[in-house]
Design a protein around this motif. Structure first.
Motif, PDB file in Angstrom:
ATOM      1  N   PRO A  21       0.830  -1.215   0.000  1.00  9.39           N
ATOM      2  CA  PRO A  21       0.000   0.000   0.000  1.00  9.39           C
ATOM      3  C   PRO A  21       0.862   1.262   0.000  1.00  9.39           C
ATOM      4  O   PRO A  21       1.907   1.319   0.658  1.00  9.39           O
ATOM      5  CB  PRO A  21      -0.800  -0.125   1.297  1.00  9.39           C
ATOM      6  CG  PRO A  21      -0.847  -1.586   1.575  1.00  9.39           C
ATOM      7  CD  PRO A  21       0.455  -2.139   1.079  1.00  9.39           C
ATOM      8  N   GLU A  22       0.422   2.259  -0.739  1.00  8.49           N
ATOM      9  CA  GLU A  22       1.201   3.488  -0.893  1.00  8.49           C
ATOM     10  C   GLU A  22       1.489   4.137   0.454  1.00  8.49           C
ATOM     11  O   GLU A  22       2.589   4.662   0.680  1.00  8.49           O
ATOM     12  CB  GLU A  22       0.453   4.453  -1.815  1.00  8.49           C
ATOM     13  CG  GLU A  22       1.314   5.562  -2.385  1.00  8.49           C
ATOM     14  CD  GLU A  22       2.363   5.064  -3.365  1.00  8.49           C
ATOM     15  OE1 GLU A  22       3.427   5.699  -3.434  1.00  8.49           O
ATOM     16  OE2 GLU A  22       2.125   4.048  -4.049  1.00  8.49           O
ATOM     17  N   TRP A  23       0.503   4.139   1.350  1.00  8.23           N
ATOM     18  CA  TRP A  23       0.707   4.791   2.644  1.00  8.23           C
ATOM     19  C   TRP A  23       1.840   4.124   3.412  1.00  8.23           C
ATOM     20  O   TRP A  23       2.609   4.804   4.119  1.00  8.23           O
ATOM     21  CB  TRP A  23      -0.582   4.789   3.473  1.00  8.23           C
ATOM     22  CG  TRP A  23      -1.006   3.428   3.991  1.00  8.23           C
ATOM     23  CD1 TRP A  23      -1.932   2.592   3.439  1.00  8.23           C
ATOM     24  CD2 TRP A  23      -0.514   2.774   5.167  1.00  8.23           C
ATOM     25  NE1 TRP A  23      -2.049   1.445   4.192  1.00  8.23           N
ATOM     26  CE2 TRP A  23      -1.194   1.538   5.255  1.00  8.23           C
ATOM     27  CE3 TRP A  23       0.434   3.102   6.151  1.00  8.23           C
ATOM     28  CZ2 TRP A  23      -0.956   0.622   6.282  1.00  8.23           C
ATOM     29  CZ3 TRP A  23       0.669   2.192   7.183  1.00  8.23           C
ATOM     30  CH2 TRP A  23      -0.020   0.972   7.233  1.00  8.23           C
TER      31      TRP A  23
ATOM     32  N   HIS B   8      -1.396   5.803  10.921  1.00 10.64           N
ATOM     33  CA  HIS B   8      -1.870   4.435  10.740  1.00 10.64           C
ATOM     34  C   HIS B   8      -1.436   3.581  11.932  1.00 10.64           C
ATOM     35  O   HIS B   8      -0.538   3.969  12.684  1.00 10.64           O
ATOM     36  CB  HIS B   8      -1.335   3.844   9.442  1.00 10.64           C
ATOM     37  CG  HIS B   8      -1.864   4.512   8.204  1.00 10.64           C
ATOM     38  ND1 HIS B   8      -1.338   5.689   7.721  1.00 10.64           N
ATOM     39  CD2 HIS B   8      -2.885   4.183   7.374  1.00 10.64           C
ATOM     40  CE1 HIS B   8      -2.006   6.056   6.630  1.00 10.64           C
ATOM     41  NE2 HIS B   8      -2.946   5.157   6.401  1.00 10.64           N
TER      42      HIS B   8
ATOM     43  N   ASP C 270      -4.932  -0.902  10.406  1.00  5.29           N
ATOM     44  CA  ASP C 270      -4.443  -0.728   9.036  1.00  5.29           C
ATOM     45  C   ASP C 270      -3.556  -1.870   8.563  1.00  5.29           C
ATOM     46  O   ASP C 270      -3.036  -1.805   7.445  1.00  5.29           O
ATOM     47  CB  ASP C 270      -3.680   0.590   8.938  1.00  5.29           C
ATOM     48  CG  ASP C 270      -4.563   1.780   9.265  1.00  5.29           C
ATOM     49  OD1 ASP C 270      -5.523   2.024   8.516  1.00  5.29           O
ATOM     50  OD2 ASP C 270      -4.316   2.443  10.296  1.00  5.29           O
TER      51      ASP C 270
ATOM     52  N   ARG D  46      -7.515  -8.758   2.633  1.00  4.33           N
ATOM     53  CA  ARG D  46      -7.667  -7.917   1.438  1.00  4.33           C
ATOM     54  C   ARG D  46      -9.145  -7.636   1.152  1.00  4.33           C
ATOM     55  O   ARG D  46      -9.495  -6.537   0.694  1.00  4.33           O
ATOM     56  CB  ARG D  46      -7.040  -8.607   0.234  1.00  4.33           C
ATOM     57  CG  ARG D  46      -5.528  -8.736   0.310  1.00  4.33           C
ATOM     58  CD  ARG D  46      -4.851  -7.446  -0.074  1.00  4.33           C
ATOM     59  NE  ARG D  46      -3.424  -7.657  -0.205  1.00  4.33           N
ATOM     60  CZ  ARG D  46      -2.522  -7.324   0.721  1.00  4.33           C
ATOM     61  NH1 ARG D  46      -2.902  -6.735   1.843  1.00  4.33           N
ATOM     62  NH2 ARG D  46      -1.236  -7.561   0.535  1.00  4.33           N
TER      63      ARG D  46
ATOM     64  N   ASP E 256     -10.086  -4.952   3.679  1.00  2.00           N
ATOM     65  CA  ASP E 256      -9.459  -3.662   3.388  1.00  2.00           C
ATOM     66  C   ASP E 256      -8.325  -3.886   2.398  1.00  2.00           C
ATOM     67  O   ASP E 256      -7.243  -4.348   2.778  1.00  2.00           O
ATOM     68  CB  ASP E 256      -8.907  -3.021   4.672  1.00  2.00           C
ATOM     69  CG  ASP E 256      -8.256  -1.669   4.401  1.00  2.00           C
ATOM     70  OD1 ASP E 256      -8.261  -1.209   3.238  1.00  2.00           O
ATOM     71  OD2 ASP E 256      -7.725  -1.065   5.358  1.00  2.00           O
TER      72      ASP E 256
ATOM     73  N   ASP F 237      -6.298  -1.994   1.266  1.00  2.00           N
ATOM     74  CA  ASP F 237      -5.149  -1.149   1.552  1.00  2.00           C
ATOM     75  C   ASP F 237      -4.451  -1.531   2.856  1.00  2.00           C
ATOM     76  O   ASP F 237      -3.568  -0.811   3.320  1.00  2.00           O
ATOM     77  CB  ASP F 237      -5.600   0.310   1.630  1.00  2.00           C
ATOM     78  CG  ASP F 237      -4.633   1.240   0.919  1.00  2.00           C
ATOM     79  OD1 ASP F 237      -3.848   0.763   0.082  1.00  2.00           O
ATOM     80  OD2 ASP F 237      -4.657   2.443   1.215  1.00  2.00           O
TER      81      ASP F 237
ATOM     82  N   VAL G 264      -1.852  -3.563   5.228  1.00  2.00           N
ATOM     83  CA  VAL G 264      -0.512  -4.084   4.998  1.00  2.00           C
ATOM     84  C   VAL G 264      -0.306  -5.350   5.824  1.00  2.00           C
ATOM     85  O   VAL G 264      -0.831  -5.478   6.938  1.00  2.00           O
ATOM     86  CB  VAL G 264       0.560  -3.027   5.352  1.00  2.00           C
ATOM     87  CG1 VAL G 264       0.650  -2.779   6.860  1.00  2.00           C
ATOM     88  CG2 VAL G 264       1.918  -3.426   4.796  1.00  2.00           C
TER      89      VAL G 264
ATOM     90  N   ASP H 159       3.221  -8.274   2.191  1.00  2.00           N
ATOM     91  CA  ASP H 159       3.772  -7.116   1.481  1.00  2.00           C
ATOM     92  C   ASP H 159       5.213  -6.848   1.883  1.00  2.00           C
ATOM     93  O   ASP H 159       5.972  -6.225   1.143  1.00  2.00           O
ATOM     94  CB  ASP H 159       2.952  -5.859   1.815  1.00  2.00           C
ATOM     95  CG  ASP H 159       1.490  -6.010   1.465  1.00  2.00           C
ATOM     96  OD1 ASP H 159       1.186  -6.143   0.271  1.00  2.00           O
ATOM     97  OD2 ASP H 159       0.652  -6.014   2.387  1.00  2.00           O
TER      98      ASP H 159
END
Length: 582
Positions: free
Chosen positions: A137-139, A246, A334, A357, A360, A362, A364, A383
Motif C-alpha cells: 500500500p502506498e501509505w 496508521h 491498518d 484484502r 481492506d 489497503d 498491509v 507485502d
C-alpha cells in the motif's frame, strides 16, 4: 569475458513488472568485466515475423565484491515480452538468451528467403497480469514506524508508573502485567510520537493473554484487561486516524496459550475433543506439564505454555481469517505484523491474506521472517517482512565494527537485489525490537555510533522502524533491559531533536521510488558515500573511522542539509553530512 559469472533469472528479482506498463530487467556479470550490456526487447505475440526488437543500453547500477549488476527499466513496455542481451568486452561480442551464449540470433533464413523464427528461445515474460504485480500500500511505502511494546510504554501523559499487577480475565484465566502500560497511555502520547515525525504505530500484542508480553493468547477477539478495554482500543485507532496516522497490530497465529479454549477442550476431553487436529504432535492424555516436564505436544520454541497450532488445518485457517477480518472491520486497524511467520503453513497465509484484502485492500501484511523471504513476498501472502538482515549488517558495521565500509555496502547491495524493486522499498528495516538487544547497547552506549546507524536506517531504501525509547537513548542487552520502562522523566532533547531532523529530511527529500547507488565505500577509511536519487538527489556521507576523512571530493555541487563532525573538509569519527545535490 568471464562467462561463468553472467546470470539472469526470468520472472524473478532479475525480471519483474513494476506496473502494468513498466518492466525492469537485471543482469549480473563479473566485476569490471563488461564494456557494455544492451537489452533487446519486443512483443512476444506480435504478428510480424521476425519480432521487431527495441534496444536499450543497460546501466551498471550496483556492484558488490564479485559482481556488477546491470539494470534497465522499460516504460511503456509490451504486455507480453520477449528479450535477449548483447554483451561486449573489447573485441568479444556475444548474445545471451536461453541461459546460454550464442554467436548468432535464433532466426534462421532459408535459401528461398522464408524466415523460420525461434522466438520461443528468447527470455520470456508471458503476460503482465495486474493481479501479479507486487506492491505494498502506498501509505506504508511512505511510512515511518514507531514500534511500541505496550506493557513498557505508558499509562498516562508522559508517564509510566511501573505497576506490576494481575487481573482476573474471562475464561477463568489470570492476566499479568510487568510494568503496567495501557492502551489509554498510548493514546495520551500520540502527540509526542507524531511530533517526532512518525506516521505509523506498530503495537506488539494487545489481545487477552497470560504473561506480560501477550504472546500467549487466550482470546483473539478482545483486548487484554491489564491494558484496557475494547472500547479503549477503538478510541485509540480513531485518534490515530484523526491525526492522519496508521496503526498495525501483532498477530500471533503460530501458537496460542495453553488456556486457549480449543486447547483447553483438548486437555479436558482428550481424543473426543473436536479440536484434536488443531494442534501438533498431541500425546494423549494431554496435560499441562509441571515445570521441568516435557510437554506431550509441540510448542513454540519448547515453551510449554504456548502449544503450536496446526495451521494446515482448514478449520484453523478459517478461524484466524475471521480474526484478521474482525480487527480490521471492527477496530479499523491498518494492517498486521505476523509472528513466527516462517513456521506457519503457507496456505494459511494465503487464506489470511485473502480475508484481510477483502476487508481492506489497503491493509498491509508484514511477516516475521528473519532470513531471505522470497517465498513469502510474491503478492499472495505478505507485502513486507521485518528486515533482520538489515539489522545484522548495521550491527556488524556501526555497532561491533567488525566489517569495513566496502563490505557493509556490498552486503546492503545484495539486499537491494534480493527482491524486485518495489518489494525492497517495502521492507520493514530496523535496528532493534522486542526480540533483540537495543542497538545502543550493542554500541556499548556510544550514542554517536547509534546516530550514524539511525541516519543510515532513515536514508536507506525501505520503511524505517524504531523501537520505543530509542530516541531517549534506551539501552540494554538482556530481555528485561531492552523491554524496560519508557524513561519519560529523563530529558533527552538532543536525541529527540536529532530524530526529528533526520525524519524531516527524509519526508521532504526522499521518495520510496528513489534509486540507491554507492559513490564511495572505503576499506580502511570506513567512509561511506551513497545517494538516493529521483526527483531530487540526496548524498549521504558517513564516517566511522578513527582518523579524520577527507570529504572534499564529495562535497562539490551540494547544499548541506545536516552536518555533524566536520572540520574544514575533514569529517571526524562518527561524523556525517547530508547534501542536496544540484
Amino acid at each position: 569475458m568471464n562467462r561463468s559469472a553472467v546470470a539472469h533469472i526470468p520472472t524473478s528479482q532479475y525480471a519483474f513488472a513494476r506496473s502494468e506498463d513498466t518492466f525492469t530487467v537485471r543482469l549480473r556479470a563479473a566485476k569490471g568485466d563488461l564494456d557494455s550490456c544492451t537489452l533487446f526487447y519486443g512483443d512476444r505475440a506480435c504478428p510480424e515475423s521476425p519480432v521487431r526488437f527495441t534496444s536499450e543500453r543497460m546501466q551498471k547500477r550496483y556492484s558488490d565484491e564479485l559482481f556488477d549488476f546491470y539494470e534497465v527499466t522499460i516504460s511503456p513496455c509490451p504486455s507480453r515480452i520477449c528479450y535477449y542481451f548483447e554483451l561486449e568486452k573489447e573485441e568479444e561480442h556475444i548474445w545471451y538468451y536461453a541461459d546460454a551464449f550464442h554467436q548468432d540470433m535464433p532466426d534462421l533464413v532459408m535459401d528461398d528467403g522464408f524466415v523460420v523464427e525461434g522466438r520461443s528461445e528468447y527470455y520470456q515474460y508471458p503476460y503482465i497480469l495486474r493481479s501479479e504485480i507486487v506492491k505494498a500500500p502506498e501509505w506504508f511505502l511512505n511510512a515511518v514506524v514507531y514500534n511500541i511494546f505496550p506493557d513498557s510504554f505508558a499509562d498516562g501523559k508522559r508517564r509510566l508508573t511501573c505497576g506490576q499487577k494481575e487481573q482476573q480475565a474471562p475464561h477463568g484465566t489470570i492476566s499479568r502485567s510487568r510494568l503496567g502500560g495501557t492502551i489509554k497511555g498510548i493514546m495520551e502520547n500520540l502527540d509526542y510520537i507524531q511530533e517526532l515525525g512518525f506516521t505509523c504505530l506498530y503495537l506488539n500484542p494487545v489481545f487477552q493473554a497470560g504473561e506480560y508480553h501477550k504472546y500467549d493468547i487466550v482470546d483473539y477477539f478482545h483486548v487484554d484487561p491489564c491494558m484496557g478495554t475494547d472500547e479503549d482500543f477503538l478510541a485509540l485507532t480513531e485518534a490515530v486516524h484523526e491525526r492522519g496516522m496508521h496503526i498495525i497490530i501483532d498477530g500471533v497465529f503460530n501458537h496460542s496459550s495453553w488456556y486457549f479454549p480449543p486447547f483447553d477442550d483438548v486437555v479436558k476431553n482428550g481424543e473426543k475433543s473436536p479440536y484434536t487436529d488443531w494442534f501438533y504432535e498431541l500425546s494423549f492424555p494431554v496435560k499441562r506439564p509441571e515445570e521441568g516436564e516435557t510437554p506431550g505436544y509441540a510448542c513454540f520454541a519448547y515453551e510449554p505454555k504456548m502449544p503450536k497450532l496446526n495451521t494446515a488445518n482448514p478449520e484453523v485457517q478459517e478461524y484466524f481469517a475471521k480474526v484478521g477480518r474482525y480487527w480490521i472491520e471492527t477496530f479499523h486497524v491498518d494492517g498486521w505484523r505476523l509472528d513466527v511467520a516462517n513456521e506457519v503453513d503457507k496456505n494459511f497465509w494465503r487464506t489470511f491474506c485473502s480475508a484481510v484484502r477483502q476487508a481492506d485492500p489497503d491493509a498491509v501484511l508484514i511477516g516475521e521472517v528473519w532470513e531471505n523471504a522470497q517465498d513469502w513476498l510474491k503478492g499472495d501472502m505478505f507485502d513486507s517482512v521485518m528486515n533482520y538482515d538489515f539489522r545484522k549488517h548495521c550491527r556488524d558495521f556501526f555497532a561491533l565494527e567488525k566489517t569495513a565500509a566496502d563490505e557493509f555496502l556490498w552486503a546492503m547491495t545484495d539486499m537491494q537485489l534480493r527482491y524486485p524493486f518495489q518489494v525492497t522499498a517495502a521492507q520493514l528495516n530496523l535496528l532493534d525490537s522486542h526480540d533483540v538487544a537495543r542497538f545502543l547497547g550493542l554500541c556499548k552506549d556510544d550514542y554517536d555510533r547509534w546516530q550514524t546507524a539511525f541516519l543510515y536506517l532513515c536514508m536507506a531504501p525501505g520503511v524505517p522502524s524504531i523501537f520505543y525509547g530509542d530516541e531517549k537513548k534506551l539501552t540494554g542487552i538482556r530481555e528485561s533491559e531492552y523491554r524496560q520502562a519508557m524513561p519519560w522523566k529523563q530529558n533527552h532533547t538532543d536525541s529527540e531533536t536529532f530524530v526529528k531532523e533526520v525524519l524531516r529530511i527524509r519526508k521532504d527529500w526522499i521518495s520510496p521510488e528513489d534509486g540507491w547507488r554507492t559513490i564511495h565505500a572505503g576499506h580502511k577509511d570506513r567512509l561511506l558515500v551513497f545517494e538516493r536519487f529521483g526527483a531530487h538527489t540526496i548524498r549521504i556521507i558517513i564516517h566511522t573511522g578513527e582518523a579524520p576523512a577527507d570529504t572534499d571530493p564529495f562535497l562539490q555541487g551540494g547544499q548541506i542539509l545536516l552536518l555533524k563532525g566536520a572540520l574544514s573538509h575533514m569529517l571526524t569519527q562518527n561524523g556525517f553530512i547530508i547534501l542536496l545535490m544540484r
